[in-house]
Design an enzyme around this catalytic site. Structure first.
Site, PDB file in Angstrom:
ATOM      1  N   LYS A 218       0.857  -1.179   0.000  1.00 57.92           N
ATOM      2  CA  LYS A 218       0.000   0.000   0.000  1.00 57.92           C
ATOM      3  C   LYS A 218       0.892   1.228   0.000  1.00 57.92           C
ATOM      4  O   LYS A 218       1.711   1.419   0.898  1.00 57.92           O
ATOM      5  CB  LYS A 218      -0.899  -0.006   1.228  1.00 57.92           C
ATOM      6  CG  LYS A 218      -1.805   1.213   1.271  1.00 57.92           C
ATOM      7  CD  LYS A 218      -2.836   1.093   2.355  1.00 57.92           C
ATOM      8  CE  LYS A 218      -3.658   2.356   2.441  1.00 57.92           C
ATOM      9  NZ  LYS A 218      -4.622   2.286   3.542  1.00 57.92           N
TER      10      LYS A 218
ATOM     11  N   LYS B  98      -2.341  -1.601  -3.701  1.00 62.46           N
ATOM     12  CA  LYS B  98      -3.177  -0.409  -3.686  1.00 62.46           C
ATOM     13  C   LYS B  98      -2.303   0.832  -3.744  1.00 62.46           C
ATOM     14  O   LYS B  98      -1.318   0.886  -3.001  1.00 62.46           O
ATOM     15  CB  LYS B  98      -3.972  -0.420  -2.386  1.00 62.46           C
ATOM     16  CG  LYS B  98      -4.781   0.803  -2.103  1.00 62.46           C
ATOM     17  CD  LYS B  98      -5.478   0.627  -0.794  1.00 62.46           C
ATOM     18  CE  LYS B  98      -6.329   1.831  -0.499  1.00 62.46           C
ATOM     19  NZ  LYS B  98      -7.096   1.675   0.714  1.00 62.46           N
TER      20      LYS B  98
HETATM   21  C1  PBG Z   1      -6.741   3.637   5.221  1.00 61.67           C
HETATM   22  C2  PBG Z   1      -7.390   3.587   3.911  1.00 61.67           C
HETATM   23  C3  PBG Z   1      -7.106   4.365   2.786  1.00 61.67           C
HETATM   24  C4  PBG Z   1      -8.016   3.998   1.786  1.00 61.67           C
HETATM   25  C5  PBG Z   1      -8.786   2.983   2.301  1.00 61.67           C
HETATM   26  N1  PBG Z   1      -8.398   2.739   3.619  1.00 61.67           N
HETATM   27  C6  PBG Z   1      -6.009   5.249   2.463  1.00 61.67           C
HETATM   28  C7  PBG Z   1      -5.541   6.365   3.278  1.00 61.67           C
HETATM   29  O1  PBG Z   1      -6.318   7.245   3.685  1.00 61.67           O
HETATM   30  O2  PBG Z   1      -4.330   6.421   3.466  1.00 61.67           O
HETATM   31  C8  PBG Z   1      -8.119   4.612   0.424  1.00 61.67           C
HETATM   32  C9  PBG Z   1      -9.261   4.177  -0.399  1.00 61.67           C
HETATM   33  C10 PBG Z   1      -9.529   5.049  -1.563  1.00 61.67           C
HETATM   34  O3  PBG Z   1      -8.844   6.069  -1.786  1.00 61.67           O
HETATM   35  O4  PBG Z   1     -10.458   4.727  -2.312  1.00 61.67           O
HETATM   36  N2  PBG Z   1      -7.456   2.924   6.173  1.00 61.67           N
END
Ligand code: PBG
Length: 322
Positions: free
Chosen positions: A195, A247
Protein backbone atom coordinates in the site's frame (compact mmCIF):
# COMPACT_ATOMS: atom_id res chain seq x y z
CA UNK A 1 5.60 -7.53 -45.64
CA UNK A 2 5.74 -11.18 -44.67
CA UNK A 3 2.65 -13.09 -45.78
CA UNK A 4 2.51 -14.99 -42.47
CA UNK A 5 3.24 -12.51 -39.67
CA UNK A 6 -0.10 -10.75 -39.73
CA UNK A 7 -1.63 -10.46 -36.23
CA UNK A 8 -4.34 -8.17 -37.64
CA UNK A 9 -6.15 -11.31 -38.93
CA UNK A 10 -7.34 -11.89 -35.39
CA UNK A 11 -8.82 -8.39 -35.21
CA UNK A 12 -10.92 -8.48 -38.35
CA UNK A 13 -14.41 -8.83 -36.83
CA UNK A 14 -16.02 -8.30 -33.42
CA UNK A 15 -16.69 -12.05 -33.23
CA UNK A 16 -13.03 -12.84 -33.90
CA UNK A 17 -11.86 -10.34 -31.30
CA UNK A 18 -14.29 -11.76 -28.77
CA UNK A 19 -13.03 -15.28 -29.44
CA UNK A 20 -9.37 -14.46 -28.85
CA UNK A 21 -9.77 -12.00 -25.99
CA UNK A 22 -7.28 -12.85 -23.23
CA UNK A 23 -8.83 -11.04 -20.27
CA UNK A 24 -12.48 -11.51 -19.38
CA UNK A 25 -13.28 -9.69 -16.15
CA UNK A 26 -16.47 -10.83 -14.43
CA UNK A 27 -18.80 -9.28 -11.84
CA UNK A 28 -18.07 -12.04 -9.35
CA UNK A 29 -14.49 -10.85 -8.99
CA UNK A 30 -15.52 -7.29 -8.11
CA UNK A 31 -15.94 -5.93 -4.58
CA UNK A 32 -17.93 -2.78 -3.79
CA UNK A 33 -16.47 -0.47 -1.13
CA UNK A 34 -19.14 1.33 0.95
CA UNK A 35 -18.93 4.17 3.47
CA UNK A 36 -21.30 3.87 6.42
CA UNK A 37 -22.08 6.77 8.73
CA UNK A 38 -24.86 8.02 10.99
CA UNK A 39 -26.30 10.14 8.17
CA UNK A 40 -26.46 9.63 4.41
CA UNK A 41 -24.76 12.21 2.20
CA UNK A 42 -23.30 12.44 -1.28
CA UNK A 43 -19.49 12.63 -1.42
CA UNK A 44 -18.73 15.75 -3.47
CA UNK A 45 -15.28 14.61 -4.60
CA UNK A 46 -16.65 11.24 -5.77
CA UNK A 47 -19.62 12.04 -8.01
CA UNK A 48 -22.05 9.09 -7.97
CA UNK A 49 -20.83 7.76 -4.60
CA UNK A 50 -22.64 8.49 -1.34
CA UNK A 51 -22.13 7.71 2.30
CA UNK A 52 -25.00 5.53 3.54
CA UNK A 53 -26.55 4.77 6.91
CA UNK A 54 -26.69 1.36 8.57
CA UNK A 55 -30.14 0.93 7.00
CA UNK A 56 -28.81 2.04 3.64
CA UNK A 57 -25.95 -0.43 3.71
CA UNK A 58 -28.44 -3.29 3.90
CA UNK A 59 -29.86 -2.11 0.60
CA UNK A 60 -26.34 -1.92 -0.86
CA UNK A 61 -25.61 -5.48 0.27
CA UNK A 62 -28.80 -6.77 -1.34
CA UNK A 63 -27.83 -5.06 -4.59
CA UNK A 64 -24.35 -6.60 -4.37
CA UNK A 65 -25.98 -10.02 -4.03
CA UNK A 66 -28.59 -9.48 -6.74
CA UNK A 67 -26.00 -8.18 -9.20
CA UNK A 68 -23.78 -11.19 -8.64
CA UNK A 69 -20.85 -9.20 -7.30
CA UNK A 70 -18.18 -10.90 -5.22
CA UNK A 71 -18.43 -8.93 -2.04
CA UNK A 72 -18.77 -5.70 -0.13
CA UNK A 73 -16.03 -3.84 1.79
CA UNK A 74 -17.26 -1.72 4.69
CA UNK A 75 -15.66 1.50 5.92
CA UNK A 76 -17.11 2.94 9.13
CA UNK A 77 -17.37 6.72 9.41
CA UNK A 78 -17.88 7.72 13.07
CA UNK A 79 -19.08 11.09 14.30
CA UNK A 80 -16.30 13.61 14.95
CA UNK A 81 -17.19 13.48 18.67
CA UNK A 82 -16.67 9.70 18.74
CA UNK A 83 -13.02 9.88 17.66
CA UNK A 84 -10.29 9.52 20.26
CA UNK A 85 -6.53 9.12 20.28
CA UNK A 86 -6.61 5.30 20.06
CA UNK A 87 -9.64 4.93 17.77
CA UNK A 88 -11.66 2.88 20.26
CA UNK A 89 -14.84 3.04 18.16
CA UNK A 90 -13.01 0.69 15.84
CA UNK A 91 -13.59 -2.17 18.29
CA UNK A 92 -16.59 -0.98 20.31
CA UNK A 93 -19.30 -3.65 19.90
CA UNK A 94 -21.80 -0.96 18.94
CA UNK A 95 -19.35 0.98 16.74
CA UNK A 96 -20.73 2.03 13.37
CA UNK A 97 -18.76 -0.52 11.36
CA UNK A 98 -19.68 -3.43 13.64
CA UNK A 99 -23.36 -2.48 13.44
CA UNK A 100 -23.13 -2.31 9.65
CA UNK A 101 -21.58 -5.79 9.46
CA UNK A 102 -24.26 -7.27 11.72
CA UNK A 103 -27.03 -5.83 9.59
CA UNK A 104 -25.43 -6.99 6.36
CA UNK A 105 -25.04 -10.54 7.63
CA UNK A 106 -28.64 -10.57 8.89
CA UNK A 107 -29.85 -9.48 5.47
CA UNK A 108 -27.69 -11.47 3.06
CA UNK A 109 -26.04 -14.13 5.20
CA UNK A 110 -23.35 -15.97 3.28
CA UNK A 111 -24.58 -14.92 -0.18
CA UNK A 112 -21.95 -12.20 -0.48
CA UNK A 113 -18.53 -12.00 1.09
CA UNK A 114 -18.65 -9.37 3.82
CA UNK A 115 -15.33 -7.61 4.24
CA UNK A 116 -14.24 -4.83 6.53
CA UNK A 117 -11.34 -2.41 6.69
CA UNK A 118 -9.24 -3.09 9.78
CA UNK A 119 -7.52 0.24 10.36
CA UNK A 120 -7.69 3.05 12.87
CA UNK A 121 -7.50 6.15 10.70
CA UNK A 122 -11.25 6.68 10.41
CA UNK A 123 -11.55 6.47 14.19
CA UNK A 124 -8.58 8.42 15.56
CA UNK A 125 -8.74 12.10 16.43
CA UNK A 126 -5.33 12.64 14.78
CA UNK A 127 -6.27 10.64 11.68
CA UNK A 128 -3.26 8.30 11.70
CA UNK A 129 -3.63 4.58 11.05
CA UNK A 130 -2.10 3.76 14.43
CA UNK A 131 -1.61 5.05 17.94
CA UNK A 132 1.07 7.65 18.64
CA UNK A 133 3.98 7.47 21.06
CA UNK A 134 5.12 10.37 23.26
CA UNK A 135 7.09 11.82 20.38
CA UNK A 136 4.04 11.77 18.12
CA UNK A 137 5.29 8.87 15.99
CA UNK A 138 3.05 5.98 14.99
CA UNK A 139 3.92 3.20 17.43
CA UNK A 140 4.00 -0.07 15.50
CA UNK A 141 3.62 -2.61 18.30
CA UNK A 142 1.10 -0.66 20.36
CA UNK A 143 -0.97 -0.37 17.17
CA UNK A 144 -0.87 -4.13 16.64
CA UNK A 145 -2.73 -4.62 19.92
CA UNK A 146 -5.48 -2.29 18.70
CA UNK A 147 -5.72 -4.07 15.35
CA UNK A 148 -6.01 -7.42 17.11
CA UNK A 149 -8.87 -6.12 19.26
CA UNK A 150 -10.51 -4.55 16.23
CA UNK A 151 -10.32 -7.68 14.07
CA UNK A 152 -11.89 -9.76 16.85
CA UNK A 153 -14.76 -7.26 17.22
CA UNK A 154 -15.27 -7.32 13.46
CA UNK A 155 -15.28 -11.12 13.38
CA UNK A 156 -17.72 -11.20 16.27
CA UNK A 157 -20.01 -8.86 14.32
CA UNK A 158 -19.95 -11.34 11.44
CA UNK A 159 -17.24 -10.29 8.98
CA UNK A 160 -16.10 -13.08 6.66
CA UNK A 161 -12.91 -11.19 5.84
CA UNK A 162 -10.92 -8.60 7.78
CA UNK A 163 -8.64 -6.35 5.78
CA UNK A 164 -5.78 -4.72 7.66
CA UNK A 165 -4.78 -1.60 5.71
CA UNK A 166 -2.53 0.25 8.14
CA UNK A 167 0.85 -1.06 6.91
CA UNK A 168 2.15 -1.86 10.40
CA UNK A 169 4.89 -4.51 10.44
CA UNK A 170 3.55 -7.82 11.73
CA UNK A 171 -0.13 -6.88 11.41
CA UNK A 172 -1.19 -10.10 9.70
CA UNK A 173 0.49 -12.32 12.29
CA UNK A 174 -0.96 -10.32 15.18
CA UNK A 175 -4.48 -10.44 13.75
CA UNK A 176 -4.27 -14.14 12.87
CA UNK A 177 -3.20 -14.97 16.40
CA UNK A 178 -6.01 -12.93 17.94
CA UNK A 179 -8.68 -14.38 15.65
CA UNK A 180 -7.57 -17.95 16.27
CA UNK A 181 -7.37 -17.33 20.01
CA UNK A 182 -10.98 -16.17 20.07
CA UNK A 183 -12.33 -19.04 17.98
CA UNK A 184 -12.46 -17.27 14.62
CA UNK A 185 -10.17 -19.57 12.69
CA UNK A 186 -12.49 -19.38 9.65
CA UNK A 187 -12.32 -15.61 9.30
CA UNK A 188 -9.97 -14.77 6.44
CA UNK A 189 -7.38 -12.01 6.23
CA UNK A 190 -7.12 -9.89 3.10
CA UNK A 191 -3.84 -8.07 3.67
CA UNK A 192 -3.27 -4.69 2.12
CA UNK A 193 0.30 -5.77 1.48
CA UNK A 194 1.70 -3.23 -0.89
CA UNK A 195 0.00 0.00 0.00
CA UNK A 196 1.62 3.15 -1.25
CA UNK A 197 1.56 6.68 0.19
CA UNK A 198 -0.56 7.91 -2.70
CA UNK A 199 -2.04 11.24 -3.73
CA UNK A 200 -4.92 9.24 -5.19
CA UNK A 201 -6.52 8.68 -1.76
CA UNK A 202 -7.57 12.35 -1.59
CA UNK A 203 -11.30 11.88 -2.30
CA UNK A 204 -11.48 8.93 0.16
CA UNK A 205 -10.21 11.14 2.94
CA UNK A 206 -13.11 13.48 2.19
CA UNK A 207 -15.47 10.53 2.25
CA UNK A 208 -14.40 9.37 5.70
CA UNK A 209 -13.94 12.87 7.12
CA UNK A 210 -10.26 12.17 7.79
CA UNK A 211 -8.63 14.27 10.49
CA UNK A 212 -5.11 13.64 9.18
CA UNK A 213 -2.54 16.43 9.37
CA UNK A 214 0.73 15.61 7.65
CA UNK A 215 1.18 12.34 5.80
CA UNK A 216 1.54 8.57 6.19
CA UNK A 217 5.01 8.19 4.72
CA UNK A 218 6.51 6.44 7.75
CA UNK A 219 4.18 3.47 7.21
CA UNK A 220 2.76 3.53 3.68
CA UNK A 221 5.28 2.82 0.94
CA UNK A 222 7.24 5.19 -1.24
CA UNK A 223 5.60 5.22 -4.71
CA UNK A 224 9.06 4.85 -6.25
CA UNK A 225 9.59 1.35 -4.82
CA UNK A 226 8.68 -1.68 -6.89
CA UNK A 227 10.81 -4.40 -5.29
CA UNK A 228 9.60 -3.42 -1.86
CA UNK A 229 5.99 -4.07 -2.92
CA UNK A 230 6.86 -7.69 -3.58
CA UNK A 231 8.77 -7.92 -0.30
CA UNK A 232 5.76 -6.66 1.65
CA UNK A 233 3.52 -9.22 -0.04
CA UNK A 234 5.92 -12.08 0.67
CA UNK A 235 6.11 -11.09 4.34
CA UNK A 236 2.31 -11.08 4.57
CA UNK A 237 2.16 -14.50 2.94
CA UNK A 238 4.66 -15.79 5.46
CA UNK A 239 2.51 -14.36 8.25
CA UNK A 240 -0.51 -16.24 6.95
CA UNK A 241 -2.42 -13.80 4.75
CA UNK A 242 -5.26 -15.54 2.90
CA UNK A 243 -5.26 -12.93 0.13
CA UNK A 244 -2.88 -10.09 -0.64
CA UNK A 245 -3.71 -6.70 -2.09
CA UNK A 246 -1.94 -3.97 -4.00
CA UNK A 247 -3.18 -0.41 -3.69
CA UNK A 248 -3.66 1.86 -5.59
CA UNK A 249 -4.15 -0.20 -8.73
CA UNK A 250 -3.71 1.60 -12.05
CA UNK A 251 -0.42 3.33 -11.32
CA UNK A 252 1.02 0.18 -9.71
CA UNK A 253 0.35 -2.48 -12.33
CA UNK A 254 4.00 -3.53 -12.26
CA UNK A 255 3.58 -4.34 -8.57
CA UNK A 256 0.30 -6.18 -9.24
CA UNK A 257 2.10 -8.22 -11.87
CA UNK A 258 5.08 -9.01 -9.61
CA UNK A 259 2.85 -10.03 -6.72
CA UNK A 260 0.59 -12.13 -8.96
CA UNK A 261 3.63 -14.01 -10.28
CA UNK A 262 4.92 -14.79 -6.79
CA UNK A 263 1.74 -15.30 -4.79
CA UNK A 264 0.23 -18.68 -4.06
CA UNK A 265 -2.97 -17.03 -2.77
CA UNK A 266 -5.49 -14.80 -4.61
CA UNK A 267 -4.33 -11.28 -5.42
CA UNK A 268 -6.59 -8.25 -5.07
CA UNK A 269 -6.09 -4.71 -6.31
CA UNK A 270 -7.88 -1.60 -5.07
CA UNK A 271 -8.91 0.95 -7.68
CA UNK A 272 -8.93 3.87 -5.28
CA UNK A 273 -10.99 7.01 -4.96
CA UNK A 274 -8.68 9.23 -7.01
CA UNK A 275 -8.62 6.72 -9.86
CA UNK A 276 -12.41 6.85 -9.81
CA UNK A 277 -12.75 10.61 -9.55
CA UNK A 278 -10.25 11.36 -12.33
CA UNK A 279 -12.20 9.34 -14.86
CA UNK A 280 -15.53 10.72 -13.65
CA UNK A 281 -14.22 14.28 -13.87
CA UNK A 282 -12.81 13.88 -17.37
CA UNK A 283 -15.97 12.14 -18.54
CA UNK A 284 -18.17 14.89 -17.06
CA UNK A 285 -16.22 17.36 -19.21
CA UNK A 286 -16.82 15.22 -22.27
CA UNK A 287 -13.08 14.64 -22.59
CA UNK A 288 -13.17 10.84 -22.55
CA UNK A 289 -15.74 8.14 -23.23
CA UNK A 290 -16.87 7.29 -19.72
CA UNK A 291 -17.91 3.66 -20.14
CA UNK A 292 -14.96 2.75 -22.34
CA UNK A 293 -12.51 4.34 -19.91
CA UNK A 294 -14.02 2.56 -16.90
CA UNK A 295 -13.99 -0.83 -18.62
CA UNK A 296 -10.45 -0.32 -19.89
CA UNK A 297 -9.19 0.68 -16.45
CA UNK A 298 -10.62 -2.40 -14.73
CA UNK A 299 -9.64 -4.73 -17.57
CA UNK A 300 -6.07 -3.45 -17.29
CA UNK A 301 -5.97 -4.25 -13.59
CA UNK A 302 -7.20 -7.81 -14.20
CA UNK A 303 -4.82 -8.20 -17.15
CA UNK A 304 -1.91 -7.32 -14.85
CA UNK A 305 -2.85 -10.25 -12.63
CA UNK A 306 -5.52 -9.21 -10.12
CA UNK A 307 -8.01 -11.95 -9.27
CA UNK A 308 -10.20 -9.57 -7.28
CA UNK A 309 -10.76 -5.84 -7.90
CA UNK A 310 -12.19 -3.39 -5.41
CA UNK A 311 -13.88 -0.64 -7.40
CA UNK A 312 -16.50 2.03 -6.80
CA UNK A 313 -17.94 1.12 -10.23
CA UNK A 314 -18.65 -2.50 -9.23
CA UNK A 315 -22.45 -2.20 -9.46
CA UNK A 316 -22.42 -0.42 -12.79
CA UNK A 317 -19.88 -2.85 -14.25
CA UNK A 318 -22.05 -5.78 -13.16
CA UNK A 319 -24.91 -4.29 -15.14
CA UNK A 320 -22.72 -3.97 -18.24
CA UNK A 321 -21.11 -7.41 -17.90
CA UNK A 322 -24.21 -9.38 -17.03
C1 PBG B 1 -6.74 3.64 5.22
C2 PBG B 1 -7.39 3.59 3.91
C3 PBG B 1 -7.11 4.36 2.79
C4 PBG B 1 -8.02 4.00 1.79
C5 PBG B 1 -8.79 2.98 2.30
N1 PBG B 1 -8.40 2.74 3.62
C6 PBG B 1 -6.01 5.25 2.46
C7 PBG B 1 -5.54 6.36 3.28
O1 PBG B 1 -6.32 7.25 3.68
O2 PBG B 1 -4.33 6.42 3.47
C8 PBG B 1 -8.12 4.61 0.42
C9 PBG B 1 -9.26 4.18 -0.40
C10 PBG B 1 -9.53 5.05 -1.56
O3 PBG B 1 -8.84 6.07 -1.79
O4 PBG B 1 -10.46 4.73 -2.31
N2 PBG B 1 -7.46 2.92 6.17
Amino acid sequence: MSPVLRPRRLRTTPAMRRLVRETRPRPEQLVLPVFVGSTAAPIPSMPGVARVTVDGVVDEARQVRDLGLGGIMVFGVPEESEKDDVGSQGWAPDGIAQRAIERIRDAVGDDVVTMIDTCLDEFTSHGHCGVLDDAGRVDNDATLECYARMAVAQARAGAHVVAPSGMMDGQVEAIRGALDGEGFADVAILAYSAKYASAFYGPFRDAVGSSLQGDRRTYQQDPANRREGLREALLDLAEGADMVMVKPASHYLDVVSDVAAASDVPVAAYQVSGEYSMIEAAAAQGWINRRAAIEESVTGIVRAGADVVLTYWAKELAGWWR
